[in-house]
Design an enzyme around this catalytic site. Structure first.
Site, mmCIF file in Angstrom:
data_model
loop_
_atom_site.group_PDB
_atom_site.id
_atom_site.type_symbol
_atom_site.label_atom_id
_atom_site.label_comp_id
_atom_site.label_asym_id
_atom_site.label_seq_id
_atom_site.Cartn_x
_atom_site.Cartn_y
_atom_site.Cartn_z
ATOM 1 N N GLY A 30 -5.406 -2.660 -13.560
ATOM 2 C CA GLY A 30 -4.722 -1.422 -13.887
ATOM 3 C C GLY A 30 -5.345 -0.730 -15.079
ATOM 4 C CB CYS A 62 -0.928 0.028 1.208
ATOM 5 S SG CYS A 62 -2.008 1.466 1.168
#
Lengths: 302, 243
Positions: free
Chosen positions: A242, A129
């Protein structure tokens, strides 16, 4: 009847279109718009051992065809999720992939342990993250990642997916091989890119954590490239994420070797994106007389 | 609750009503209560996000939005011509409900946008509008306001200064406000001292618009709340100001 189903390890999905973690909550909000059980699966908001408040604002910033976010894993914690959110998701017959974050290696095992005997369908480990600052990294990244996956694997009876950073130190391939060796059942490629924006009137970074996570169509060709490379080299399935905004993007990822795709930022471009991608894929299979995804998966490698 | 949906509607007009301020009207019957909003877009994937806009007015035949041309999205909106298509996602947010008979509506800057439809639905509300420069849409607001109060930097058409200084809460049952945080915070103190309940409609950057992404949260006395879903309307006393 067109068969869109796909087998990821021992988990069967009705189609390869999954809602990406952090963009879809626990499915309740989008379920007001359409029957979200039509999606292949839903990845939950990232879950931690204890509730987390996330980052102070601003949390969003647009870039050309992209979106920077600094949400910072705001979530009710895994215990509350199991008690409050999971039953609602299961009542709606959703395939639930529980996305997990640990502040330490041990915490990954603890969170996964709390999920292992529930009705979730798989765990997706978030090892990357960009919105959690000052992550203490002990040893090199490959060794630490292997430790995290080992810890999660020990605690996990469910299928275990690992969501890769697109900007790992050294090669993604080395990292992915280590993850595979530790017994992961799939690799999700990839999380957001660690990136920044600068407010030129204030002469400082837009986000309080300086770095944020970049997603959206801007990153699509890069993650497609990583999917292409990794799917050639790995035994376990690769799931592409993505910047996928339409069925054509999804087909590109499948042709690059992906077993499934996740839709994230595109849910914000069009809240019905997931459903539209499924419809588009159905028509595509029909028109091209494709009987199974195996007919075209990775065909771009030849 | 009204069904949330994505719809495409033709633009009827997109008129410049002040420098950089536009009134965009689209054709169609759209559900909406005062201070609810729609996410608008009239482009492909760039910029990725739709733009949240509160409802300026609605009738059975049209829906309109008042917006300031500021960033990339509103620049694209400002280019729309009659006949062009606008994509609308909504109605979103909680909106506000009338409480009491003596009502004051206070708006500053682009925060005046939700007050026309609010005044129209509530009926007989006093309306206070604060402008940076030359005031506009005054005749429009006069149609729905019991009494209209204006302030601006120059004092043209009304008083000089900030609307939060012009507004006096005494005698009102409830006050409703929309505008910059500084204005809302000042009003909060004024109304709290006078014991008049204040509802504020907040503005934040949004991504999903329905409460899934947590991009637009604000701190309140009840914890973090999503402006798009739990708001945009909050009781001013619940908001943690100067956050």
């Amino acid at each position: 009847m067109i068969d869109l189903s796909v087998q990821i390890g021992n988990l069967a999905l009705r189609n390869p279109v999954i809602a990406a973690s952090g963009t879809f909550g626990f499915g309740q909000e989008y379920s007001q718009l359409y029957d979200t059980s039509r999606l292949g699966a839903i990845c939950t908001k990232g879950l931690t051992l204890h509730p987390q408040q996330g980052n102070p604002g601003p949390r969003l910033w647009e870039t050309p065809c992209g979106l920077l976010n600094s949400i910072g894993l705001q979530n009710p914690g895994v215990t509350s999720f199991v008690k409050e959110d999971l039953p609602k998701m299961k009542e709606m017959r959703l395939v639930v992939i529980a996305n997990v974050w640990g502040n330490t290696v041990k915490e990954y095992g603890q969170v996964v342990g709390k999920l292992s005997n529930t009705s979730i369908d798989a765990v997706e480990i978030n090892i990357s993250c960009p919105n959690i600052p000052d992550q203490p990294i002990t040893g090199n990244q490959v060794a630490r990642t292997a430790k995290v996956v080992r810890e999660a694997r020990k605690a996990c009876k469910k299928p275990l997916w690992v969501k890769l950073s697109p900007t790992s130190e050294g090669s993604s391939l080395q990292l992915a091989r280590a993850i595979q060796a530790e017994g992961a059942n799939a690799i999700c490629v990839a999380n957001t890119f660690r990136a920044i924006a600068i407010d030129i009137t204030k002469r400082k970074p837009v986000f309080r954590n300086i770095f944020a996570g970049l997603s959206g169509p801007a990153i699509k060709p890069i993650t497609l490239g990583i999917v292409y490379e990794l799917s050639l080299a790995l035994e376990i399935p690769v799931i592409g994420i993505g910047g996928i905004t339409n069925w054509q993007d999804a087909v590109e990822f499948i042709m690059a070797g992906a077993y499934a795709v996740q839709i994230g930022t595109a849910n914000f471009i069009d809240p019905f994106c997931g459903i539209k991608v499924i419809k588009g894929l159905t028509t595509f299979m029909e028109n091209q007389s494709i009987e199974s995804w195996e007919d075209i998966r990775g065909c771009a490698h030849q | 609750m009204d069904k949330i949906d994505v719809r495409t509607a033709p633009v009827i007009a997109n008129d410049q009503v002040a420098p950089d301020t536009f009134l965009l009207r689209v054709q169609g019957t759209f559900p909406a209560k005062p201070a609810q909003f729609y996410m608008l877009r009239a482009w492909g994937i760039n910029p990725p996000l739709s733009r949240p806009m509160s409802i300026f007015n609605r009738t059975d035949k049209l829906l309109s939005f008042l917006y300031v041309k500021q960033g990339q999205g509103t620049h694209l909106l400002a280019r729309l011509l009659p006949g062009d298509k606008l994509v609308l996602f909504g109605p979103l947010g909680n909106g506000w409900n009338q409480q009491g008979d003596q009502i004051a509506l206070v708006g500053g800057g682009s925060g005046i946008a939700p007050l026309f439809y609010t005044a129209k639905v509530f009926g007989k509300a006093d309306v206070y509008l604060g402008f940076h420069a030359k005031p506009f849409l005054l005749r429009t607001f006069k149609q729905v306001a019991k009494q209209l109060y204006i302030s601006s930097e120059s004092g043209e058409n009304g008083q000089k200064g900030l609307i939060s200084n012009v507004f006096q809460p005494h005698g009102y049952d409830t006050c409703y406000a929309c505008g910059p945080y500084a204005m809302l915070e000042a009003l909060h103190h004024t109304c709290q001292n006078a014991g008049v309940p204040l509802f504020v409609s907040l503005e934040e950057k949004m991504a999903c618009g329905i409460g899934a992404c947590l991009g637009c949260v604000v701190r309140t006395t009840q914890g973090l709340r999503r402006v798009c879903r739990d708001g945009p309307v909050f009781r001013a006393k619940d908001v943690i100001w100067n956050d």
